[in-house]
Design a protein around this motif. Structure first.
Motif, PDB file in Angstrom:
ATOM      1  N   ALA A 210      18.984  -1.407   1.314  1.00 57.14           N
ATOM      2  CA  ALA A 210      19.071  -2.809   1.714  1.00 57.14           C
ATOM      3  C   ALA A 210      18.582  -3.007   3.145  1.00 57.14           C
ATOM      4  CB  ALA A 210      20.507  -3.305   1.577  1.00 57.14           C
ATOM      5  N   LEU A 211      18.197  -4.258   3.447  1.00 62.25           N
ATOM      6  CA  LEU A 211      17.832  -4.662   4.794  1.00 62.25           C
ATOM      7  C   LEU A 211      18.893  -5.609   5.324  1.00 62.25           C
ATOM      8  CD1 LEU A 211      14.907  -4.028   3.460  1.00 62.25           C
ATOM      9  CD2 LEU A 211      14.037  -5.401   5.348  1.00 62.25           C
ATOM     10  N   ALA A 212      19.103  -5.582   6.641  1.00 59.45           N
ATOM     11  CA  ALA A 212      20.050  -6.510   7.258  1.00 59.45           C
ATOM     12  C   ALA A 212      19.523  -6.938   8.620  1.00 59.45           C
ATOM     13  CB  ALA A 212      21.424  -5.872   7.399  1.00 59.45           C
ATOM     14  N   PHE A 213      19.866  -8.171   8.980  1.00 62.36           N
ATOM     15  CA  PHE A 213      19.480  -8.738  10.266  1.00 62.36           C
ATOM     16  C   PHE A 213      20.711  -9.339  10.937  1.00 62.36           C
ATOM     17  CE2 PHE A 213      15.745  -8.932   7.587  1.00 62.36           C
ATOM     18  CZ  PHE A 213      14.687  -8.616   8.419  1.00 62.36           C
ATOM     19  N   GLY A 214      20.885  -9.104  12.237  1.00 63.75           N
ATOM     20  CA  GLY A 214      22.007  -9.690  12.964  1.00 63.75           C
ATOM     21  C   GLY A 214      21.715  -9.728  14.448  1.00 63.75           C
ATOM     22  N   ASP A 215      22.632 -10.364  15.176  1.00 68.20           N
ATOM     23  CA  ASP A 215      22.374 -10.534  16.612  1.00 68.20           C
ATOM     24  C   ASP A 215      23.593 -10.300  17.498  1.00 68.20           C
ATOM     25  OD1 ASP A 215      23.664 -13.117  15.845  1.00 68.20           O
ATOM     26  OD2 ASP A 215      23.178 -13.635  17.915  1.00 68.20           O
ATOM     27  N   ASN A 216      24.772 -10.019  16.918  1.00 65.82           N
ATOM     28  CA  ASN A 216      25.938  -9.943  17.790  1.00 65.82           C
ATOM     29  C   ASN A 216      26.923  -8.893  17.302  1.00 65.82           C
ATOM     30  OD1 ASN A 216      27.675 -10.799  20.003  1.00 65.82           O
ATOM     31  ND2 ASN A 216      26.616 -12.773  19.879  1.00 65.82           N
ATOM     32  N   MET A 222      27.811  -4.600   9.457  1.00 66.68           N
ATOM     33  CA  MET A 222      26.799  -4.882   8.436  1.00 66.68           C
ATOM     34  C   MET A 222      25.516  -4.109   8.727  1.00 66.68           C
ATOM     35  SD  MET A 222      25.049  -8.561   7.465  1.00 66.68           S
ATOM     36  CE  MET A 222      24.435  -8.894   9.135  1.00 66.68           C
ATOM     37  N   LEU A 223      25.100  -4.104   9.984  1.00 69.79           N
ATOM     38  CA  LEU A 223      23.869  -3.411  10.356  1.00 69.79           C
ATOM     39  C   LEU A 223      23.991  -1.911  10.146  1.00 69.79           C
ATOM     40  CD1 LEU A 223      23.026  -5.363  13.650  1.00 69.79           C
ATOM     41  CD2 LEU A 223      22.036  -5.717  11.376  1.00 69.79           C
ATOM     42  N   ARG A 228      18.316  -0.211   6.396  1.00 66.22           N
ATOM     43  CA  ARG A 228      17.295  -0.622   7.366  1.00 66.22           C
ATOM     44  C   ARG A 228      17.781  -1.913   8.016  1.00 66.22           C
ATOM     45  NH1 ARG A 228      11.826   1.161   7.074  1.00 66.22           N
ATOM     46  NH2 ARG A 228      10.496   0.122   8.598  1.00 66.22           N
ATOM     47  N   SER A 229      18.115  -1.834   9.292  1.00 63.76           N
ATOM     48  CA  SER A 229      18.740  -2.977   9.957  1.00 63.76           C
ATOM     49  C   SER A 229      18.015  -3.313  11.241  1.00 63.76           C
ATOM     50  CB  SER A 229      20.212  -2.681  10.260  1.00 63.76           C
ATOM     51  OG  SER A 229      20.945  -2.543   9.059  1.00 63.76           O
ATOM     52  N   TYR A 230      17.908  -4.607  11.484  1.00 66.08           N
ATOM     53  CA  TYR A 230      17.189  -5.108  12.652  1.00 66.08           C
ATOM     54  C   TYR A 230      18.111  -5.964  13.505  1.00 66.08           C
ATOM     55  CZ  TYR A 230      12.896  -3.560  10.421  1.00 66.08           C
ATOM     56  OH  TYR A 230      11.914  -2.788   9.840  1.00 66.08           O
TER      57      TYR A 230
END
Length: 266
Positions: A210-216, A222-223, A228-230
């Motif tokens: 899976a791919l994941a995107f987050g900022d905080n 989750m990341l 594969r996490s960004y």
């Protein structure tokens, strides 16, 4: 490549600084759907604060709300929910009133959200951001005996201290900072990572694919669980130093650009 799924935080990630979904990002999400790749927003927002923004952006997808407290499928059917009791929520509210009186809080139970602080400018701002309004009231006015979250809105200089005090007083709960002014108080063990695992199992996808995107900070579990996490370029510097894969910022169509570069979107 199709045996994967994409998980995406909303504020600071999917949404730009105006709390909207850009046209390029809309096209990327539509491209995933066209290839049969599941897409889910994974947000700490409540149900009432999630769908107005998705509808405005023309996006229909699975929605993880309350940081994993309620998961709704694309038809808006609840497929998972968890929370703590009204009595426990009242304990937290009483503690805030006695020990952190400068904190404004909102309590959430499914689509209902209440606050005794609706005149506070910080609560008004939260309402504008999520395009929904809280109801005047306290925890005792919530009908169902299941509260997914208390959101604590702090002044920036107080946030870390409030987070520390809540964590010490309520070790049985999950207390996590989600922005410079926001602290989420949720049931123990509830996290965006758990939601990713649940949905991957539901869809027959290995989280490692899976791919994941987050900022905080509240996105980190989750990341870490997705293969594969960004982290968005607008994330705190400390997180950017910790995580190897970075996407352009949320005002630069970062999610869409990564999906395009990976070949998920034509």
């Amino acid at each position: 490549m199709q045996n994967t799924a994409v998980f995406c935080d909303m504020d600071g990630t999917l949404l730009n600084s105006e709390h909207r979904i850009s046209m390029r990002t809309r096209r990327a999400i539509a491209g995933l759907a066209g290839r049969g790749i599941p897409f889910a927003v994974v947000t700490s927002r409540g149900i009432a604060g999630t769908y107005p923004v998705l509808e405005l952006g023309g996006v229909s997808c699975t929605a993880v709300t309350y940081g994993g407290g309620v998961i709704l499928d694309e038809g808006r059917n609840v497929i998972f929910h968890d929370g703590f009791s009204r009595a426990k929520a009242q304990e937290v509210a009483d503690f805030l009133g006695a020990e952190c009186p400068n904190v404004a809080w909102i309590a959430y139970s499914f689509e209902d959200w209440v606050s005794p602080h609706r005149s506070d400018p910080r609560v008004r701002r939260e309402e504008r951001v999520v395009m929904a309004e809280a109801r005047d009231g306290g925890v005792d006015s919530i009908e169902r005996d299941e509260v997914q979250k208390l959101l604590c809105i702090c002044d920036p200089e107080d946030t870390l201290e409030v987070e520390r005090r809540l964590s010490e007083r309520f070790p049985e709960l999950t207390v996590v900072k989600s922005s410079d002014i926001l602290i989420e108080v949720m049931p123990a063990g509830l996290s965006k990572a758990g939601a990713v695992r649940f949905l991957c199992d539901h869809w027959g996808v290995d989280p490692a694919d899976a791919l994941a995107f987050g900022d905080n900070y509240n996105d980190v579990p989750m990341l870490e669980v997705a293969g594969r996490s960004y982290l968005m370029g607008n994330a705190p510097d400390e997180l950017l130093a910790r995580m190897p894969l970075h996407a352009p910022g949320n005002d630069e169509d970062g999610v869409a650009r990564v999906l395009e570069e990976l070949g998920f979107v034509r």
